[in-house]
Scaffold this active site. Structure first.
Site, mmCIF file in Angstrom:
data_model
loop_
_atom_site.group_PDB
_atom_site.id
_atom_site.type_symbol
_atom_site.label_atom_id
_atom_site.label_comp_id
_atom_site.label_asym_id
_atom_site.label_seq_id
_atom_site.Cartn_x
_atom_site.Cartn_y
_atom_site.Cartn_z
ATOM 1 C CB SER A 1 -0.968 -0.037 1.191
ATOM 2 O OG SER A 1 -1.963 0.938 1.071
ATOM 3 C CE LYS B 1 -5.706 -2.247 -0.515
ATOM 4 N NZ LYS B 1 -5.927 -0.869 -0.904
ATOM 5 C CD GLN C 1 -9.924 -0.160 -0.567
ATOM 6 O OE1 GLN C 1 -8.850 0.252 -0.147
ATOM 7 N NE2 GLN C 1 -10.006 -0.936 -1.634
#
Length: 479
Positions: free
Chosen positions: A301, A326, A330
């Protein structure tokens, strides 16, 4: 991190410390509003759901819990998306989530995700019980204290893994490349919150390790970077191995000094393909000294955003192994739920400065360097004492550990031969154990402790040594 009652013009990565993989979340006017999809919910749809609820409430064998049924319905809708990063948190889970990202917490100290229905380690947190016990990225947790995690939501599984300081968690763990799970007993503890560790290596090469991007990480990074520069640092290693991510604004603050003003740091792409870049606002010339970034499969991430930005917009060298992969974004909807619960829904992608989407593929290093086998060896199952003429997976583990600790063996196929006996006796002699050539649970525990010490020894860190050598050559060539 949840912001209530206001719009925040910032990119935020929500870090579910010791509970789930980091979720890159945007709270922004440009992307927080999601277009209504085709096929709006009709009165007929709502009537169908209501009828299903009434049938369950009135006819099910046992009395039903209203909240549990409603929460289950929402969880079912999100599960139908088959997206591990789109999740629902009940009011209690959301409250626990906010507490855990705003303060220290207790548990085993590992970031996990739900990968193909299995609770999978993204990375253990530096200095945590999970790291000390030998858990590694990609390990799969099958059960906790004898209770299977199969079929549970990520939040339900995490609730079983968490617990008060001093309590034990007995995990059944399956490691990639092995066929049988092993039991690992971890004593829960306070999870360390320091995220930046710096030191000056030989030849005026600085090293800064970032374990996660928390609220004070960029400030701490700036402090440590200034100290290294004041000491005459000529080259820098940024280590984000096993860093599962964190707050994106912290990444931006960290990388901006290395990237010229106007160059992209990251891009966000919505469902219609519209992209919104975040550009460097660096008011000064970019840092002139060479930079190497250490990455591995536990770098996820926000760590991947840092690696991508420094590689593509600053020309830094990536060294180590391919990252986790990743690359989705969201948005958290709490205000819309109205009762303290929230939904985290995948709404966008994030891309590197050059427009590369690394989701499920990760970022490849410029220089691939593998660590010694000891870095990935699994713990002992500790089911039986290992003795001469025995053959099993634990003997194979033994024959991986002993050479790494300086004890010679002639084979590594899992057969306990005479030379393995001799190596065991030498280890027992050196560590004041009963010298009998057999490996009992006490010796297994000591071997595992010694292995963790060996992994932490920079002399055994091939990736770090490669980064140092790379910077030495760059400096020698006047770059």
């Amino acid at each position: 991190m949840v912001f209530k009652g206001r719009t925040v013009l910032a990119f935020i990565v929500l870090a579910m410390f010791a509970s789930s993989i980091l979720t890159l979340t945007i709270v922004s006017p440009s992307f927080a509003t999601v277009e209504a999809p085709q096929g709006e919910v009709t009165r007929k749809d709502l009537d169908k759901v209501t009828k299903a609820y009434e049938i369950i409430r009135q006819r099910y064998l046992e009395q039903v819990d209203h909240d549990k049924i409603i929460d289950g319905a929402i969880q079912g809708m999100l599960a139908s998306l088959e997206d591990p990063f789109s999740t629902y948190m009940t009011t209690k889970e959301a409250k626990d989530f906010e507490e855990h990202i705003s303060s220290s917490f207790q548990g085993i100290g590992a970031e996990v995700s739900l990968d193909n229905g299995r609770v999978t380690i993204v990375s253990p947190i530096k200095g945590s019980p999970a790291e000390k016990s030998g858990l590694r990225a990609r390990d799969v947790i099958l059960s906790v204290d004898g209770e299977s995690l199969d079929g549970l939501t990520l939040n339900e599984a995490v609730a079983k893994i968490r617990g008060p300081k001093g309590t034990e968690a007995k995990l059944s763990v399956l490691r990639s490349g092995t066929s049988e799970p092993v039991e690992i007993v971890i004593v829960r503890d306070d999870i360390p919150i320091e995220t930046v560790y710096a030191e000056m290596l030989e030849d005026s090469i600085g090293k800064i390790e970032i374990t996660q991007f928390s609220f004070q990480t960029s400030k701490r990074f700036e402090e440590e970077l200034s100290k290294l520069e004041a000491q005459g640092m000529k080259g820098l290693i940024i280590d984000v191995r096993n860093d599962p991510g964190g707050l994106l604004d912290q990444v931006i603050h960290i990388v901006q000094p290395f990237i010229e003003k106007g160059k992209p740091i990251v891009q966000i792409e919505d469902r219609n393909g519209k992209r919104q870049p975040t550009l460097s606002k660096n008011p000064n010339p970019a840092k002139a000294y060479p930079v190497a970034v250490l990455i591995n499969q536990g770098s996820a991430s926000a760590s991947e955003i840092l690696a991508g930005a420094l590689k593509e917009s600053a020309g830094s060298q990536l060294i180590g192994e391919k990252t986790y992969g990743k690359g989705t974004v969201q948005v958290t909807f709490e205000k819309e739920m109205g009762d303290g619960s929230n939904i985290k829904l995948t709404t966008s992608k994030w891309l590197t400065p050059d427009g590369n989407w690394i989701n499920k593929t990760g970022i490849e290093p410029d220089m691939k360097v593998e660590q010694p086998e000891i870095f990935t060896v699994r713990p002992f199952s500790k089911q039986v004492t290992l003795t001469y003429d025995m053959a099993n997976e634990d003997v194979k583990v033994l024959q991986t550990m002993l050479p790494a600790l300086g004890y010679s063996v002639s084979r590594n196929d899992g057969y306990f031969d005479q030379q393995t006996v001799d190596a065991v006796k030498a280890f027992q002699t050196d560590n004041s154990l009963t010298v009998n050539g057999e490996v009992d649970e006490q010796m297994m525990g000591l071997l595992e402790s010694k292995v963790i010490e060996a992994i932490r020894d920079p002399n055994n860190d091939n990736q770090l040594k490669a980064a140092v050598q790379y910077l030495r050559e760059k400096l020698a060539n006047g770059n």
